[in-house]
Design a protein around this motif. Structure first.
Motif, PDB file in Angstrom:
ATOM      1  N   HIS A 166      57.127  44.778  26.118  1.00 55.96           N
ATOM      2  CA  HIS A 166      55.962  44.936  25.478  1.00 55.96           C
ATOM      3  C   HIS A 166      55.890  46.248  24.840  1.00 55.96           C
ATOM      4  O   HIS A 166      55.353  46.428  23.656  1.00 55.96           O
ATOM      5  CB  HIS A 166      54.485  44.948  26.555  1.00 55.96           C
ATOM      6  CG  HIS A 166      53.278  45.178  26.064  1.00 55.96           C
ATOM      7  ND1 HIS A 166      52.461  45.725  26.844  1.00 55.96           N
ATOM      8  CD2 HIS A 166      52.934  45.235  24.738  1.00 55.96           C
ATOM      9  CE1 HIS A 166      51.269  45.981  26.211  1.00 55.96           C
ATOM     10  NE2 HIS A 166      51.571  45.700  24.717  1.00 55.96           N
ATOM     11  N   GLU A 170      55.493  47.453  21.021  1.00 53.60           N
ATOM     12  CA  GLU A 170      54.314  48.291  20.618  1.00 53.60           C
ATOM     13  C   GLU A 170      55.156  49.560  19.663  1.00 53.60           C
ATOM     14  O   GLU A 170      54.783  50.242  18.417  1.00 53.60           O
ATOM     15  CB  GLU A 170      53.478  48.873  21.626  1.00 53.60           C
ATOM     16  CG  GLU A 170      52.956  47.882  22.318  1.00 53.60           C
ATOM     17  CD  GLU A 170      51.533  47.217  21.370  1.00 53.60           C
ATOM     18  OE1 GLU A 170      51.525  48.075  20.192  1.00 53.60           O
ATOM     19  OE2 GLU A 170      51.151  46.367  21.760  1.00 53.60           O
ATOM     20  N   LYS A 173      56.259  48.411  16.374  1.00 55.51           N
ATOM     21  CA  LYS A 173      55.155  48.233  15.576  1.00 55.51           C
ATOM     22  C   LYS A 173      54.792  49.617  14.881  1.00 55.51           C
ATOM     23  O   LYS A 173      54.480  49.635  13.749  1.00 55.51           O
ATOM     24  CB  LYS A 173      53.917  47.697  16.035  1.00 55.51           C
ATOM     25  CG  LYS A 173      54.272  46.050  16.532  1.00 55.51           C
ATOM     26  CD  LYS A 173      52.953  45.610  17.486  1.00 55.51           C
ATOM     27  CE  LYS A 173      51.484  45.946  16.782  1.00 55.51           C
ATOM     28  NZ  LYS A 173      50.620  45.290  17.983  1.00 55.51           N
ATOM     29  N   GLN A 174      54.513  50.388  15.776  1.00 51.41           N
ATOM     30  CA  GLN A 174      54.181  51.973  15.384  1.00 51.41           C
ATOM     31  C   GLN A 174      55.279  52.537  14.370  1.00 51.41           C
ATOM     32  O   GLN A 174      54.947  53.215  13.422  1.00 51.41           O
ATOM     33  CB  GLN A 174      54.291  52.683  16.567  1.00 51.41           C
ATOM     34  CG  GLN A 174      52.824  52.513  17.411  1.00 51.41           C
ATOM     35  CD  GLN A 174      52.742  53.220  19.016  1.00 51.41           C
ATOM     36  OE1 GLN A 174      53.696  54.116  18.886  1.00 51.41           O
ATOM     37  NE2 GLN A 174      52.190  52.676  19.769  1.00 51.41           N
ATOM     38  N   HIS A 182      49.762  40.624  20.432  1.00 51.37           N
ATOM     39  CA  HIS A 182      50.746  40.311  21.662  1.00 51.37           C
ATOM     40  C   HIS A 182      49.874  39.705  22.557  1.00 51.37           C
ATOM     41  O   HIS A 182      48.804  39.332  22.659  1.00 51.37           O
ATOM     42  CB  HIS A 182      50.340  42.020  22.499  1.00 51.37           C
ATOM     43  CG  HIS A 182      50.922  41.882  23.608  1.00 51.37           C
ATOM     44  ND1 HIS A 182      50.238  42.815  24.701  1.00 51.37           N
ATOM     45  CD2 HIS A 182      52.171  41.379  24.218  1.00 51.37           C
ATOM     46  CE1 HIS A 182      51.040  42.467  25.982  1.00 51.37           C
ATOM     47  NE2 HIS A 182      52.182  41.813  25.551  1.00 51.37           N
ATOM     48  N   ALA A 319      48.906  52.959  21.084  1.00 53.87           N
ATOM     49  CA  ALA A 319      48.653  51.468  20.812  1.00 53.87           C
ATOM     50  C   ALA A 319      47.139  51.014  21.394  1.00 53.87           C
ATOM     51  O   ALA A 319      46.922  49.900  21.223  1.00 53.87           O
ATOM     52  CB  ALA A 319      49.717  50.691  21.313  1.00 53.87           C
ATOM     53  N   VAL A 321      47.036  50.513  24.595  1.00 50.32           N
ATOM     54  CA  VAL A 321      47.325  49.530  25.511  1.00 50.32           C
ATOM     55  C   VAL A 321      46.377  49.491  26.798  1.00 50.32           C
ATOM     56  O   VAL A 321      46.213  50.759  27.271  1.00 50.32           O
ATOM     57  CB  VAL A 321      48.484  49.531  25.878  1.00 50.32           C
ATOM     58  CG1 VAL A 321      48.972  48.505  26.835  1.00 50.32           C
ATOM     59  CG2 VAL A 321      49.597  49.189  24.691  1.00 50.32           C
TER      60      VAL A 321
END
Length: 324
Positions: A166, A170, A173-174, A182, A319, A321
């Motif tokens: 996961h 992320e 993506k960053q 997600h 992110a 999260v």
């Protein structure tokens, strides 16, 4: 003090010290309990059992592996943290242990660093990015372009919130400036099934889980999060070779003991683990799983763990999260 009293005091001193010295020399005098905070059969369980089997062959020790899954590995870790620091309980952790330090900050019943004494980093397993066969992108470069042109229309699965897979996605993506949605699952198996079925488009996990599906033509490999191609899976390019950024990310396997275990026991266990990890047969087995064998000092393992906690804390915070 009278000479006779000195002798008696010295004798008492010997009597007080001797049991400790004798117990250290006799270790282990009974079976060693080894907690794996994940279900049987995964890469964590498999790597642990391979190495410990070799340690048993080297030493004649009896080591009993106990699988204690639950609460994102925190159930098993808590059991180990609260065990007597007598050298008869050890613990295996992976990258999720480092992520938990931030994800569950203030809510963990133990300290991910202070509650444990590192034994050794055992191995590092770079992760692989795969895609469903129905997804139009054939490589990482095309994935980035598609995700940018269709923000929010690409979904990616993971084996759970805070798992290495996961957080690696992320981080991807960053780094690439893309937005993908997600979809967390409870474990690798259901996420893999939905990738095969096309319900999600992207899934990152370990090569040992994904490559059988890639080679069977059920999903396609986009790239490996490694600096160079893995010998056992050399047909898969790195993320950079596939048109993405130079991005490395992995899960890993580390052995810990509860804080307070006598230094001589830590040193002895470390020596046997390092010897096992560097044996030709373990190296060969690890290579087939896509694991880079390590085996290092407790001090090096401690630094690695602290660095991983800091690395994933940045990703988690950037992110946004949140733990489930």
């Amino acid at each position: 003090m009278h000479f006779g009293n000195l002798v008696r005091a010295a004798a008492l001193g010997v009597l007080c010290v001797a049991p400790f010295a004798a117990s250290a020399q006799a270790w282990p005098a009974k079976p060693i309990r080894w907690i794996v905070p994940y279900p049987p059969g995964g890469i964590t369980d498999g790597a642990t059992r391979m190495v410990l089997q070799k340690v048993q062959e080297q030493t004649g020790w009896q080591i009993v592996v106990e699988n204690k899954p639950g609460a994102n590995s925190m159930l098993g870790a808590d059991l180990a943290a609260k065990s007597a620091p007598d050298g008869y309980t050890f613990l295996t952790v992976i990258a999720g242990h480092a992520a938990n330090a931030t994800l569950y900050q203030g809510r963990i019943p133990y300290d991910p660093v202070k509650s444990f004494a590192p034994i050794s980093l055992v191995g590092i397993a770079p992760l692989i990015m795969t895609a469903s066969n129905s997804f139009p992108a054939k490589n990482v470069k095309e994935l980035i372009a598609y995700a940018k042109a269709n923000p929010g229309k690409v979904s990616f699965g993971s084996s759970g919130v805070g798992a290495a897979a996961h957080l690696t996605t992320e981080l991807f993506k960053q780094t690439t400036g893309t937005y993908m949605v997600h979809i967390p699952y409870r474990g690798t198996a259901p996420a893999l099934q939905d990738t095969i079925g096309g319900q999600i488009q992207i899934f990152v996990d370990t090569p040992s889980s994904m490559m059988p599906q890639v080679r069977a033509g059920k999903v396609k490999a986009l790239g490996m999060f490694s600096a160079k191609r893995l010998p056992a899976f050399s047909e898969v390019p790195t993320i950079a070779e596939a048109g993405g950024p130079k991005l490395e990310s992995s899960t890993w396997v580390m052995f810990l003991a509860p804080t307070g275990v006598p230094r001589e026991i830590v040193t002895r266990m470390n020596a046997e683990v390092v010897k096992a990890v560097n044996s030709p047969d373990i190296k060969s087995k690890f290579e087939q799983l896509g694991i880079d064998p390590v085996g290092e000092s407790p001090e090096q393992a401690a630094k690695f763990l602290n660095d991983e906690i800091a690395k994933w804390a940045k990703v988690i915070k950037a992110a946004g999260v949140k733990a489930e």
